[in-house]
Design a protein around this motif. Structure first.
Motif, PDB file in Angstrom:
ATOM      1  N   ASP A  78     -30.080   1.633  10.386  1.00 40.85           N
ATOM      2  CA  ASP A  78     -28.891   1.923  11.182  1.00 40.85           C
ATOM      3  C   ASP A  78     -28.656   0.786  12.179  1.00 40.85           C
ATOM      4  OD1 ASP A  78     -26.798   3.018  12.520  1.00 40.85           O
ATOM      5  OD2 ASP A  78     -27.908   4.722  13.334  1.00 40.85           O
ATOM      6  N   PRO A  79     -27.494   0.133  12.142  1.00 42.16           N
ATOM      7  CA  PRO A  79     -27.262  -0.985  13.054  1.00 42.16           C
ATOM      8  C   PRO A  79     -27.231  -0.572  14.522  1.00 42.16           C
ATOM      9  CG  PRO A  79     -25.282  -0.500  11.793  1.00 42.16           C
ATOM     10  CD  PRO A  79     -26.381   0.336  11.232  1.00 42.16           C
ATOM     11  N   ARG A  80     -27.026   0.710  14.790  1.00 40.75           N
ATOM     12  CA  ARG A  80     -27.049   1.154  16.183  1.00 40.75           C
ATOM     13  C   ARG A  80     -28.461   1.140  16.750  1.00 40.75           C
ATOM     14  NH1 ARG A  80     -23.980   6.601  15.171  1.00 40.75           N
ATOM     15  NH2 ARG A  80     -25.386   6.433  13.421  1.00 40.75           N
ATOM     16  N   GLN A  81     -29.462   1.088  15.867  1.00 45.14           N
ATOM     17  CA  GLN A  81     -30.858   1.047  16.305  1.00 45.14           C
ATOM     18  C   GLN A  81     -31.323  -0.374  16.562  1.00 45.14           C
ATOM     19  OE1 GLN A  81     -32.501   3.873  16.863  1.00 45.14           O
ATOM     20  NE2 GLN A  81     -30.701   5.000  16.205  1.00 45.14           N
ATOM     21  N   TYR A  82     -30.455  -1.360  16.404  1.00 45.38           N
ATOM     22  CA  TYR A  82     -30.825  -2.764  16.531  1.00 45.38           C
ATOM     23  C   TYR A  82     -31.165  -3.094  17.987  1.00 45.38           C
ATOM     24  CZ  TYR A  82     -30.396  -7.814  16.627  1.00 45.38           C
ATOM     25  OH  TYR A  82     -30.647  -9.141  16.811  1.00 45.38           O
ATOM     26  N   ASP A  83     -32.372  -3.541  18.191  1.00 45.31           N
ATOM     27  CA  ASP A  83     -32.810  -4.012  19.506  1.00 45.31           C
ATOM     28  C   ASP A  83     -33.625  -5.273  19.268  1.00 45.31           C
ATOM     29  OD1 ASP A  83     -33.461  -4.318  22.161  1.00 45.31           O
ATOM     30  OD2 ASP A  83     -35.070  -2.829  22.117  1.00 45.31           O
ATOM     31  N   PRO A  84     -33.138  -6.428  19.670  1.00 42.83           N
ATOM     32  CA  PRO A  84     -33.846  -7.674  19.380  1.00 42.83           C
ATOM     33  C   PRO A  84     -35.275  -7.691  19.915  1.00 42.83           C
ATOM     34  CG  PRO A  84     -31.677  -8.130  20.291  1.00 42.83           C
ATOM     35  CD  PRO A  84     -31.893  -6.665  20.379  1.00 42.83           C
ATOM     36  N   ARG A  85     -35.511  -7.074  21.059  1.00 48.52           N
ATOM     37  CA  ARG A  85     -36.876  -7.073  21.612  1.00 48.52           C
ATOM     38  C   ARG A  85     -37.839  -6.329  20.699  1.00 48.52           C
ATOM     39  NH1 ARG A  85     -34.850  -4.772  27.167  1.00 48.52           N
ATOM     40  NH2 ARG A  85     -33.794  -3.598  25.586  1.00 48.52           N
ATOM     41  N   THR A  86     -37.389  -5.203  20.144  1.00 45.79           N
ATOM     42  CA  THR A  86     -38.251  -4.434  19.244  1.00 45.79           C
ATOM     43  C   THR A  86     -38.525  -5.204  17.969  1.00 45.79           C
ATOM     44  OG1 THR A  86     -37.259  -2.419  20.121  1.00 45.79           O
ATOM     45  CG2 THR A  86     -38.481  -2.225  18.059  1.00 45.79           C
ATOM     46  N   ILE A  87     -37.536  -5.864  17.439  1.00 42.74           N
ATOM     47  CA  ILE A  87     -37.711  -6.621  16.202  1.00 42.74           C
ATOM     48  C   ILE A  87     -38.693  -7.761  16.410  1.00 42.74           C
ATOM     49  CG2 ILE A  87     -36.527  -8.108  14.536  1.00 42.74           C
ATOM     50  CD1 ILE A  87     -34.077  -6.315  14.952  1.00 42.74           C
ATOM     51  N   VAL A  88     -38.568  -8.485  17.518  1.00 45.58           N
ATOM     52  CA  VAL A  88     -39.495  -9.588  17.798  1.00 45.58           C
ATOM     53  C   VAL A  88     -40.900  -9.048  18.014  1.00 45.58           C
ATOM     54  CG1 VAL A  88     -40.059 -11.382  19.482  1.00 45.58           C
ATOM     55  CG2 VAL A  88     -37.710 -11.108  18.691  1.00 45.58           C
ATOM     56  N   ARG A  89     -41.030  -7.947  18.732  1.00 45.95           N
ATOM     57  CA  ARG A  89     -42.339  -7.361  18.986  1.00 45.95           C
ATOM     58  C   ARG A  89     -43.002  -6.941  17.677  1.00 45.95           C
ATOM     59  NH1 ARG A  89     -40.906  -3.087  21.929  1.00 45.95           N
ATOM     60  NH2 ARG A  89     -40.480  -4.427  23.688  1.00 45.95           N
ATOM     61  N   GLN A  90     -42.251  -6.306  16.782  1.00 43.79           N
ATOM     62  CA  GLN A  90     -42.810  -5.901  15.493  1.00 43.79           C
ATOM     63  C   GLN A  90     -43.206  -7.104  14.659  1.00 43.79           C
ATOM     64  OE1 GLN A  90     -39.753  -3.479  13.801  1.00 43.79           O
ATOM     65  NE2 GLN A  90     -40.428  -1.617  14.858  1.00 43.79           N
ATOM     66  N   ALA A  91     -42.399  -8.160  14.699  1.00 44.58           N
ATOM     67  CA  ALA A  91     -42.720  -9.359  13.922  1.00 44.58           C
ATOM     68  C   ALA A  91     -43.981 -10.033  14.450  1.00 44.58           C
ATOM     69  CB  ALA A  91     -41.547 -10.332  13.942  1.00 44.58           C
ATOM     70  N   LEU A  92     -44.178 -10.013  15.764  1.00 50.03           N
ATOM     71  CA  LEU A  92     -45.351 -10.666  16.342  1.00 50.03           C
ATOM     72  C   LEU A  92     -46.618  -9.847  16.159  1.00 50.03           C
ATOM     73  CD1 LEU A  92     -43.845 -12.070  19.654  1.00 50.03           C
ATOM     74  CD2 LEU A  92     -44.433 -13.328  17.575  1.00 50.03           C
ATOM     75  N   LEU A  93     -46.510  -8.541  16.042  1.00 45.68           N
ATOM     76  CA  LEU A  93     -47.688  -7.690  15.936  1.00 45.68           C
ATOM     77  C   LEU A  93     -48.082  -7.361  14.506  1.00 45.68           C
ATOM     78  CD1 LEU A  93     -46.968  -5.202  18.855  1.00 45.68           C
ATOM     79  CD2 LEU A  93     -48.498  -7.169  18.839  1.00 45.68           C
ATOM     80  N   GLU A  94     -47.385  -7.933  13.515  1.00 49.00           N
ATOM     81  CA  GLU A  94     -47.746  -7.665  12.131  1.00 49.00           C
ATOM     82  C   GLU A  94     -49.126  -8.225  11.842  1.00 49.00           C
ATOM     83  OE1 GLU A  94     -44.667  -9.243   9.698  1.00 49.00           O
ATOM     84  OE2 GLU A  94     -43.371  -7.517  10.011  1.00 49.00           O
ATOM     85  N   ASP A  95     -49.904  -7.497  11.023  1.00 49.48           N
ATOM     86  CA  ASP A  95     -51.265  -7.907  10.693  1.00 49.48           C
ATOM     87  C   ASP A  95     -51.338  -8.663   9.374  1.00 49.48           C
ATOM     88  OD1 ASP A  95     -52.219  -6.747  12.989  1.00 49.48           O
ATOM     89  OD2 ASP A  95     -52.613  -4.814  12.028  1.00 49.48           O
ATOM     90  N   ASP A  96     -50.249  -9.222   8.927  1.00 51.44           N
ATOM     91  CA  ASP A  96     -50.252  -9.961   7.674  1.00 51.44           C
ATOM     92  C   ASP A  96     -51.012 -11.273   7.847  1.00 51.44           C
ATOM     93  OD1 ASP A  96     -48.700  -7.999   6.600  1.00 51.44           O
ATOM     94  OD2 ASP A  96     -46.807  -9.071   6.935  1.00 51.44           O
ATOM     95  N   GLU A  97     -51.502 -11.790   6.704  1.00 54.69           N
ATOM     96  CA  GLU A  97     -52.147 -13.085   6.741  1.00 54.69           C
ATOM     97  C   GLU A  97     -51.096 -14.138   7.044  1.00 54.69           C
ATOM     98  OE1 GLU A  97     -54.267 -13.864   3.163  1.00 54.69           O
ATOM     99  OE2 GLU A  97     -55.234 -11.918   3.150  1.00 54.69           O
ATOM    100  N   PRO A  98     -51.487 -15.186   7.748  1.00 56.96           N
ATOM    101  CA  PRO A  98     -50.492 -16.214   8.042  1.00 56.96           C
ATOM    102  C   PRO A  98     -50.024 -16.874   6.746  1.00 56.96           C
ATOM    103  CG  PRO A  98     -52.665 -16.909   8.771  1.00 56.96           C
ATOM    104  CD  PRO A  98     -52.773 -15.480   8.320  1.00 56.96           C
ATOM    105  N   ALA A  99     -48.766 -17.113   6.679  1.00 61.61           N
ATOM    106  CA  ALA A  99     -48.187 -17.713   5.481  1.00 61.61           C
ATOM    107  C   ALA A  99     -48.587 -19.175   5.392  1.00 61.61           C
ATOM    108  CB  ALA A  99     -46.669 -17.578   5.525  1.00 61.61           C
ATOM    109  N   GLN A 100     -48.945 -19.601   4.192  1.00 60.97           N
ATOM    110  CA  GLN A 100     -49.274 -20.996   3.952  1.00 60.97           C
ATOM    111  C   GLN A 100     -47.978 -21.769   3.801  1.00 60.97           C
ATOM    112  OE1 GLN A 100     -52.336 -22.182   4.039  1.00 60.97           O
ATOM    113  NE2 GLN A 100     -53.141 -20.128   4.429  1.00 60.97           N
ATOM    114  N   PRO A 101     -47.887 -22.900   4.462  1.00 59.91           N
ATOM    115  CA  PRO A 101     -46.649 -23.663   4.304  1.00 59.91           C
ATOM    116  C   PRO A 101     -46.509 -24.146   2.864  1.00 59.91           C
ATOM    117  CG  PRO A 101     -48.254 -24.899   5.583  1.00 59.91           C
ATOM    118  CD  PRO A 101     -48.829 -23.537   5.354  1.00 59.91           C
TER     119      PRO A 101
END
Length: 117
Positions: A67-90
């Motif tokens: 839902d675009p009404r749920q868009y909050d840039p701070r939440t998106i950045v926080r979720q992206a930074l806290l992901e436990d995925d392995e770092p991507a190899q360039p």
């Protein structure tokens, strides 16, 4: 309810009662009931047809998350930074092919693809 408050709704009902009259009011109420039922059947049918067309995967979609009404840039950045995925190899840079240039013989026509046009 369509921007109508309680007082305005009462005035509209009384106005309808005076204009339509008490003898025809049950007839119009029945017509309104049938109209609402038909609209509900149409909406339900459209929903079922959409689910049938899109398949069972559509039930797995989290619509609140999209839902675009749920868009909050701070939440998106926080979720992206806290992901436990392995770092991507360039990725290794791929060489970019240059344009293929061919010389045409004098009087030779350029190739033309009839299926591409």
């Amino acid at each position: 309810m369509l921007g109508i408050n309680g007082g305005e709704a009462i005035i509209l009902v009384l106005l309808a009662l005076f204009i339509i009259g008490p003898e025809r009011l049950p007839e119009y109420a029945e017509k309104l009931k049938e109209l609402v039922k038909a609209a509900k059947r149409y909406a339900t049918g459209a929903t079922e047809e959409l689910k049938e067309t899109l398949g069972p995967e559509i039930a797995d979609v989290d619509w609140r998350r999209l839902d675009p009404r749920q868009y909050d840039p701070r939440t998106i950045v926080r979720q992206a930074l806290l992901e436990d995925d392995e770092p991507a190899q360039p990725a290794a840079p791929r060489p970019r092919p240059g344009p293929v240039l061919t010389r045409l013989a004098p009087g030779e026509r350029a190739p033309f693809d009839t299926e591409a046009t």
